[in-house]
Every structure is written in C-alpha cells, then in structure tokens.
Design an enzyme around this catalytic site. Sequence first.
Site, mmCIF file in Angstrom:
data_model
loop_
_atom_site.group_PDB
_atom_site.id
_atom_site.type_symbol
_atom_site.label_atom_id
_atom_site.label_comp_id
_atom_site.label_asym_id
_atom_site.label_seq_id
_atom_site.Cartn_x
_atom_site.Cartn_y
_atom_site.Cartn_z
ATOM 1 C CB SER A 1 -0.913 0.017 1.229
ATOM 2 O OG SER A 1 -1.703 1.191 1.236
ATOM 3 C CE LYS B 1 -2.783 -2.795 -0.226
ATOM 4 N NZ LYS B 1 -3.853 -2.609 -1.186
ATOM 5 C CG HIS C 1 -4.738 -0.899 4.084
ATOM 6 N ND1 HIS C 1 -4.996 -0.474 2.800
ATOM 7 C CD2 HIS C 1 -3.930 0.040 4.636
ATOM 8 C CE1 HIS C 1 -4.390 0.681 2.583
ATOM 9 N NE2 HIS C 1 -3.727 1.007 3.681
ATOM 10 C CG ASN C 2 -7.168 -1.925 -0.179
ATOM 11 O OD1 ASN C 2 -6.152 -1.616 0.441
ATOM 12 N ND2 ASN C 2 -7.140 -2.202 -1.461
ATOM 13 C CD GLU D 1 -7.528 3.143 0.320
ATOM 14 O OE1 GLU D 1 -7.872 3.335 -0.856
ATOM 15 O OE2 GLU D 1 -6.502 2.498 0.632
#
Length: 487
Positions: A130, A185, A188-189, A192
């Site tokens: 990222s 990940k 995480h997205n 986000e």
Amino acid sequence: MQSKADMGLIGLAVMGENLVLNMESKGFTVAAFNRTVAKVDAFVAGPARGKNIIGCRSIQELADKLEKPRKIVMLVKAGKAVDELIDQLIPVCASGDILIDGGNSHFPDTIRRTAYVESKGLLYIGTGVSGGEEGALKGPSMMPGGSPAAWPHVKKVFQSICAKTPQGEPCCDWVGENGAGHFVKMVHNGIEYGDMQLICEVYDLMKRGLGLTNPEMHKIFTEWNQGELDSYLIEITRDILAYKDDNGKEVIDLILDAAGQKGTGKWTVVAALDDGMPLTLIGEAVFARCLSAVKEERVEAGKQITSKAKPFKGDPAKLGRFVNDLRQALFASKIVSYAQGYQLMRAAAKTYKWNLNNGGIALMWRGGCIIRSAFLGDIKKAFKRNPGLVNLLLDPFFRKAVVKRQAAWRRVVMQAVKMGIPAPCLSSALAYFDGYRSDRLPANLLQAQRDYFGAHTYERVDKPRGEFFHTNWTGRGGTTTARTYTV
C-alpha cells in the site's frame, strides 16, 4: 554491477518500475522483465540507466540472472494473469525458490496458490503493498503472508524498502500463513473506503449544509491535520480543497460526483458476511459509492421527490460549534471503523487458523499506506496493553475517546437528518456504537418471528445457552423444527 541479482521483478507498470528503483536505491541488484519487452528496453535506457538493474528479455533469462534461492516479485493484474505467470515460472525455478505476488489478489486465491506452489517444492508469498506509486518508490507499507519458510529470505529486502515510522520501525513484518497478508491488505482497503467516505460526508455537511467555501474548508482541514485527526487522507483533502487549475477554477467543483471502485471494499464486506461480523460502516461506504454511480437516476429523482429538510441556521458562533462537532464525530466514527476492521481480522484468524499480530498490523499501517495516521500508534498501544483485546471500544483509551465525543456525534447525525444530507457512515457508526453497548437488543422479537413462520427455534433467558425451544404459535404448527443458522 554484480553478475547475479538479489531480486527479480516481473511487471514494469508504474508500481513495478518504482519498486525496482526503490530496491536498487537500498543497495540491491534487481533483474526486471516485462511481457512487452519494449518496456524493459525503455526502462533500462531511461530511469534504470546506470543503476544496478538487469533488464531481461525472457522469463528464463530472469531466472538465470538470480541468486539462489530465487526471489521473484510478480506485479501483474490480479486473477488469471497471476495463475498463468506462476505456471510459467515453476518450470524455470528450483526447489526452495520463492514466488511473491505483490498485487491486490483476493486472499482465497492466495490460500490456493500457496498450497499449489508448495506442492511443486517452491515457496510462496502473497504480500499486500500500500502507498500507491509514491509509496512504491519511497517506501510502501507491506503486509506479507504465505509460506513461513520464505520470510527469512526476503525480510532484509522488504524491511529495507518499506516505509518507516517516526521512530524508525519498519512498516513491514510477517503477517501469517497462506492468505493472511492479502487478507490484512484487503481489510486495510476496506478501512480506507470507510475513512474516505467519512471525510466526504463531513465535507458535504460543511459545503451543502453550512455553505462553507473551499478556502474555508481548506483552513479547517489544515487545522484538523495538526491534531488528533492527523493523517494522510486529511492531508490530501486539505490540498484538494485548495487546488486550482490553470484558469483559476477550483478543481474539486469540476469533478463529477460518481465514484469508482476496484472491488477490495466489496471483498471486505463479503468476508465479514461470511464470518458473521457486523462491518456496517465499511458496508455503507461501499454502498455509498454504488449510489453515487447512478448519477442520472439521482438527478431525475431530485426533480420528482420533494423534501422538507431544513437548512442549517445559526450565527457564526453556532456554525463554529457545529464544525467542532463534525471533528469529534469524524474521530469517533473513525474509531468504530477500525474497531470493526479488527473484529473481522480476529474472526478470520480463527476461521483460517492465522496467528495475527494485531499491534504489529497497526505498526505496518503507521507509515507508507493510504490510511497512515498518528491514530494508529494508539491502536498499537491498545494491543500492547491487552493482546487479547476483542474490540477497540473496550480499550480504556478508545472507550474514553468515544464516550467523550458521543454528544457531538449525536448532534451531527441529528443535524444531517434535519438538513436532508445523507451521512450513512457517520450514522451507521453511531448505530453500531449504540448496538454494541446494548445489553439487550430486539433480536428476541426477531427470533420469535422466525420461529413463528419457520419453526427456527429460539433460546430462553431463563435456560442455559445452547438449549433451543419451539412454540406452536398458531396451534396448527406441530413440533417439527428447522435447523437454525447462528452467526
């Protein structure tokens, strides 16, 4: 230049080129290949000129140029292209060589690929990366998982090229087995998505609700970025609100309000549904993008459907207090977003038998990535205080932070409703907060309804958990019951 390279990389789009340059700048020799060989020639003659970068014209040449065990990063489009490339690499590799998927692959694919590559005698890593193009060049956040035996061979490279915290700690560490890295990940997205939508809702309330100008909002976000909301997304929002084109026009007002997405937010929500986790805020963020996409329908609906919403009215002092309320509501909602994301990771760790280091994950996100913020240091501290913490809302720091801000949070949601301005993430975060702290919810009525129409049974408050009962509500239903599904 040394004759053999430390790392190989396939896929010379912008991310791939920048990652190669990053590795070379940290003292590693890199062999690079691209399916379109002309890109290799252009890269070697351009940005890579004079550097310890070996351009390769075939996969076989790439393999021949690598020190053993070979370490090959694949930066190609997620999906079928990764599987095809793996099948091309296996014949030119040897036992113990390491294939590394640095793209945004779906974690079930990484679980499958890890097993497949290991069955061929090789090792596999699926790593979330990222930070975008700039992060790839200057230091991304990296979240590797896969074959544990592979980590010692790539640790030095990964922790050299990744971002660092203000204390100098690398924003990269081993996450866990098979698909754990890509799962983290993905979460995480998802976070986000939630962070971005929360900021957008606050912006909308300021612009349409309060009538603030872009320069006024630029000033507010500048102030916010110096306090508890200090983060990359607040920082770029500040910059966006001040940006003008060559004609002096404010670019933010020229952009069509129809959002795109690549699917990782949806994957996060689907994973939450699979594990029975209430990821309500991120779900609303995904659906907000979907609603934005039907621009023409919304324009027509606005013509046909009237509203009795009331605009914000108040003197400058009241306006200032409401802006302060927005700051507090944004911070409280942000806590809920991370609380839900960590609950999902906790559930997945149990499902897939991963040993996730929750504090370490916060450290990986502390720099280099899109959701980087000072806030993440407090999450790391929370899991250091209590490694078994089941929800961030139960940590003393975060509990106090949310409780302190809930009055302002409620005022924001109520005002948004009065003004007729949608705030799906701010309001769903508040609903989750109220639901999570409720010792009794109306699910008793829901279970009665399910038992009435489908004989799905229910538990009783005066009996031990795990005992199920059925009522013949109509006198015609009999005693046959249906199997129940419990999240």
